[in-house]
Design a protein around this motif. Structure first.
Motif, PDB file in Angstrom:
ATOM      1  N   GLY A   1       0.784  -1.230   0.000  1.00  0.00           N
ATOM      2  CA  GLY A   1       0.000   0.000   0.000  1.00  0.00           C
ATOM      3  C   GLY A   1       0.815   1.278   0.000  1.00  0.00           C
ATOM      4  N   ASP A   2       2.139   1.195   0.132  1.00  0.00           N
ATOM      5  CA  ASP A   2       2.999   2.383   0.209  1.00  0.00           C
ATOM      6  C   ASP A   2       4.015   2.338  -0.934  1.00  0.00           C
ATOM      7  OD1 ASP A   2       4.948   4.322   0.802  1.00  0.00           O
ATOM      8  OD2 ASP A   2       4.711   4.049   2.959  1.00  0.00           O
ATOM      9  N   VAL A   3       3.733   3.077  -2.003  1.00  0.00           N
ATOM     10  CA  VAL A   3       4.585   3.019  -3.198  1.00  0.00           C
ATOM     11  C   VAL A   3       5.996   3.530  -2.916  1.00  0.00           C
ATOM     12  CG1 VAL A   3       3.985   5.258  -4.221  1.00  0.00           C
ATOM     13  CG2 VAL A   3       4.584   3.330  -5.700  1.00  0.00           C
ATOM     14  N   THR A   4       6.146   4.500  -2.015  1.00  0.00           N
ATOM     15  CA  THR A   4       7.491   5.019  -1.707  1.00  0.00           C
ATOM     16  C   THR A   4       8.330   3.947  -1.032  1.00  0.00           C
ATOM     17  OG1 THR A   4       6.640   7.271  -1.535  1.00  0.00           O
ATOM     18  CG2 THR A   4       8.775   6.827  -0.497  1.00  0.00           C
ATOM     19  N   LYS A   5       7.775   3.242  -0.049  1.00  0.00           N
ATOM     20  CA  LYS A   5       8.507   2.145   0.594  1.00  0.00           C
ATOM     21  C   LYS A   5       8.834   1.057  -0.415  1.00  0.00           C
ATOM     22  CE  LYS A   5       6.905   2.595   5.347  1.00  0.00           C
ATOM     23  NZ  LYS A   5       6.082   2.012   6.412  1.00  0.00           N
ATOM     24  N   GLN A   6       7.881   0.776  -1.299  1.00  0.00           N
ATOM     25  CA  GLN A   6       8.094  -0.284  -2.278  1.00  0.00           C
ATOM     26  C   GLN A   6       9.209   0.063  -3.254  1.00  0.00           C
ATOM     27  OE1 GLN A   6       4.678  -1.993  -4.193  1.00  0.00           O
ATOM     28  NE2 GLN A   6       3.572  -2.255  -2.268  1.00  0.00           N
ATOM     29  N   ILE A   7       9.221   1.268  -3.809  1.00  0.00           N
ATOM     30  CA  ILE A   7      10.261   1.604  -4.794  1.00  0.00           C
ATOM     31  C   ILE A   7      11.624   1.697  -4.119  1.00  0.00           C
ATOM     32  CG2 ILE A   7       9.919   4.122  -4.740  1.00  0.00           C
ATOM     33  CD1 ILE A   7      10.848   1.955  -7.825  1.00  0.00           C
ATOM     34  N   LYS A   8      11.673   2.185  -2.886  1.00  0.00           N
ATOM     35  CA  LYS A   8      12.961   2.227  -2.175  1.00  0.00           C
ATOM     36  C   LYS A   8      13.464   0.808  -1.905  1.00  0.00           C
ATOM     37  CE  LYS A   8      12.648   6.854  -0.321  1.00  0.00           C
ATOM     38  NZ  LYS A   8      12.692   7.732   0.830  1.00  0.00           N
ATOM     39  N   HIS A   9      12.564  -0.111  -1.608  1.00  0.00           N
ATOM     40  CA  HIS A   9      12.959  -1.510  -1.415  1.00  0.00           C
ATOM     41  C   HIS A   9      13.462  -2.103  -2.742  1.00  0.00           C
ATOM     42  CE1 HIS A   9      13.098  -5.341   0.664  1.00  0.00           C
ATOM     43  NE2 HIS A   9      12.529  -5.883  -0.411  1.00  0.00           N
ATOM     44  N   VAL A  10      12.781  -1.779  -3.831  1.00  0.00           N
ATOM     45  CA  VAL A  10      13.214  -2.248  -5.151  1.00  0.00           C
ATOM     46  C   VAL A  10      14.612  -1.719  -5.459  1.00  0.00           C
ATOM     47  CG1 VAL A  10      12.787  -1.988  -7.632  1.00  0.00           C
ATOM     48  CG2 VAL A  10      10.913  -2.629  -6.100  1.00  0.00           C
ATOM     49  N   PHE A  11      14.871  -0.448  -5.164  1.00  0.00           N
ATOM     50  CA  PHE A  11      16.216   0.102  -5.391  1.00  0.00           C
ATOM     51  C   PHE A  11      17.245  -0.584  -4.495  1.00  0.00           C
ATOM     52  CE2 PHE A  11      14.141   4.175  -7.045  1.00  0.00           C
ATOM     53  CZ  PHE A  11      14.359   3.819  -8.361  1.00  0.00           C
ATOM     54  N   GLY A  12      16.863  -0.968  -3.291  1.00  0.00           N
ATOM     55  CA  GLY A  12      17.764  -1.733  -2.418  1.00  0.00           C
ATOM     56  C   GLY A  12      18.101  -3.087  -3.027  1.00  0.00           C
ATOM     57  N   ARG A  13      17.110  -3.732  -3.630  1.00  0.00           N
ATOM     58  CA  ARG A  13      17.345  -5.017  -4.304  1.00  0.00           C
ATOM     59  C   ARG A  13      18.225  -4.810  -5.540  1.00  0.00           C
ATOM     60  NH1 ARG A  13      12.853  -8.657  -5.657  1.00  0.00           N
ATOM     61  NH2 ARG A  13      14.436 -10.230  -5.272  1.00  0.00           N
ATOM     62  N   LEU A  14      18.028  -3.691  -6.243  1.00  0.00           N
ATOM     63  CA  LEU A  14      18.886  -3.368  -7.382  1.00  0.00           C
ATOM     64  C   LEU A  14      20.327  -3.166  -6.915  1.00  0.00           C
ATOM     65  CD1 LEU A  14      19.300  -2.720 -10.392  1.00  0.00           C
ATOM     66  CD2 LEU A  14      18.544  -0.373  -9.892  1.00  0.00           C
ATOM     67  N   ASP A  15      20.510  -2.506  -5.782  1.00  0.00           N
ATOM     68  CA  ASP A  15      21.859  -2.330  -5.218  1.00  0.00           C
ATOM     69  C   ASP A  15      22.520  -3.682  -4.927  1.00  0.00           C
ATOM     70  OD1 ASP A  15      22.040   0.431  -5.308  1.00  0.00           O
ATOM     71  OD2 ASP A  15      21.293   0.705  -3.259  1.00  0.00           O
ATOM     72  N   GLN A  16      21.760  -4.633  -4.385  1.00  0.00           N
ATOM     73  CA  GLN A  16      22.300  -5.980  -4.141  1.00  0.00           C
ATOM     74  C   GLN A  16      22.770  -6.605  -5.443  1.00  0.00           C
ATOM     75  OE1 GLN A  16      18.822  -7.820  -2.393  1.00  0.00           O
ATOM     76  NE2 GLN A  16      19.734  -7.777  -0.351  1.00  0.00           N
ATOM     77  N   LEU A  17      21.955  -6.465  -6.471  1.00  0.00           N
ATOM     78  CA  LEU A  17      22.303  -7.010  -7.776  1.00  0.00           C
ATOM     79  C   LEU A  17      23.560  -6.349  -8.330  1.00  0.00           C
ATOM     80  CD1 LEU A  17      21.566  -8.824 -10.182  1.00  0.00           C
ATOM     81  CD2 LEU A  17      20.088  -6.975 -10.990  1.00  0.00           C
ATOM     82  N   LEU A  18      23.641  -5.032  -8.237  1.00  0.00           N
ATOM     83  CA  LEU A  18      24.835  -4.315  -8.712  1.00  0.00           C
ATOM     84  C   LEU A  18      26.079  -4.785  -7.976  1.00  0.00           C
ATOM     85  CD1 LEU A  18      23.405  -0.687  -8.987  1.00  0.00           C
ATOM     86  CD2 LEU A  18      24.059  -2.183 -10.890  1.00  0.00           C
ATOM     87  N   ASN A  19      25.955  -4.999  -6.674  1.00  0.00           N
ATOM     88  CA  ASN A  19      27.083  -5.474  -5.876  1.00  0.00           C
ATOM     89  C   ASN A  19      27.554  -6.846  -6.353  1.00  0.00           C
ATOM     90  OD1 ASN A  19      28.926  -5.245  -3.659  1.00  0.00           O
ATOM     91  ND2 ASN A  19      27.648  -6.706  -2.553  1.00  0.00           N
ATOM     92  N   ILE A  20      26.636  -7.740  -6.604  1.00  0.00           N
ATOM     93  CA  ILE A  20      26.982  -9.082  -7.075  1.00  0.00           C
ATOM     94  C   ILE A  20      27.638  -9.019  -8.452  1.00  0.00           C
ATOM     95  CG2 ILE A  20      25.975 -11.277  -7.868  1.00  0.00           C
ATOM     96  CD1 ILE A  20      23.963 -10.859  -5.466  1.00  0.00           C
ATOM     97  N   LEU A  21      27.158  -8.116  -9.289  1.00  0.00           N
ATOM     98  CA  LEU A  21      27.727  -7.963 -10.636  1.00  0.00           C
ATOM     99  C   LEU A  21      29.017  -7.145 -10.632  1.00  0.00           C
ATOM    100  CD1 LEU A  21      24.435  -7.214 -12.608  1.00  0.00           C
ATOM    101  CD2 LEU A  21      25.783  -9.334 -12.680  1.00  0.00           C
ATOM    102  N   GLU A  22      29.415  -6.655  -9.447  1.00  0.00           N
ATOM    103  CA  GLU A  22      30.597  -5.809  -9.293  1.00  0.00           C
ATOM    104  C   GLU A  22      30.459  -4.540 -10.131  1.00  0.00           C
ATOM    105  OE1 GLU A  22      34.264  -8.160  -9.626  1.00  0.00           O
ATOM    106  OE2 GLU A  22      33.146  -9.915  -8.932  1.00  0.00           O
TER     107      GLU A  22
END
Length: 145
Positions: A45-66
């Motif tokens: 129900g909170d799009v701001t929390k959701q997109i920030k969480h998605v960006f956090g998951r993107l950061d994890q992916l970037l870290n794994i991809l170096e």
């Protein structure tokens, strides 16, 4: 786990000081605002929390991809009820690409698209990214998943 996708690229053989690496282009699948088990929507129900969480998951992916934010070429963000939620997503995207205001905004081609719904009913946002991978460790990519 981290978001899935496919890496298309060229492997580099190992050296005495380095394991095998791969360079190329990573195409992510849809990154949803879900927990680490990929089954519970975070921030229902909170799009701001959701997109920030998605960006956090993107950061994890970037870290794994170096990789870093500047290695992202494109981001396609699907938003449920874009007229209600689009501004919050766009604001969070700008903050993310400015890395918390520490740097000039990273140059990323971004597309925000309104959709009627997503696979998970409580999800309001989903992101797909195309990322340049310069030298990711093949062992990390294989073992982490």
């Amino acid at each position: 786990g981290y978001p899935a996708g496919i890496l298309v690229g060229e492997p580099s053989p190992p050296t005495v000081n380095s394991p095998p690496k791969i360079s190329g282009m990573f195409y992510s699948s849809g990154i949803l605002p879900v927990d680490s088990d990929n089954d519970i929507v975070v921030g229902a129900g909170d799009v701001t929390k959701q997109i920030k969480h998605v960006f956090g998951r993107l950061d994890q992916l970037l870290n794994i991809l170096e990789c870093g934010i500047t290695d992202i070429l494109t981001m396609n963000i699907q938003v449920v009820d874009i007229h209600k939620n689009g501004k919050a997503v766009s604001t969070a995207e700008n903050e993310y690409l400015m890395m918390g205001g520490k740097f000039k905004k990273a140059a990323v081609a971004m597309r925000l698209v309104g959709v009627s719904g997503l696979y998970l009913n409580e999800a309001l946002v989903q992101l797909e990214a195309k990322i340049v991978v310069r030298k990711a460790s093949m062992a990390t990519l294989i073992l982490e998943r």
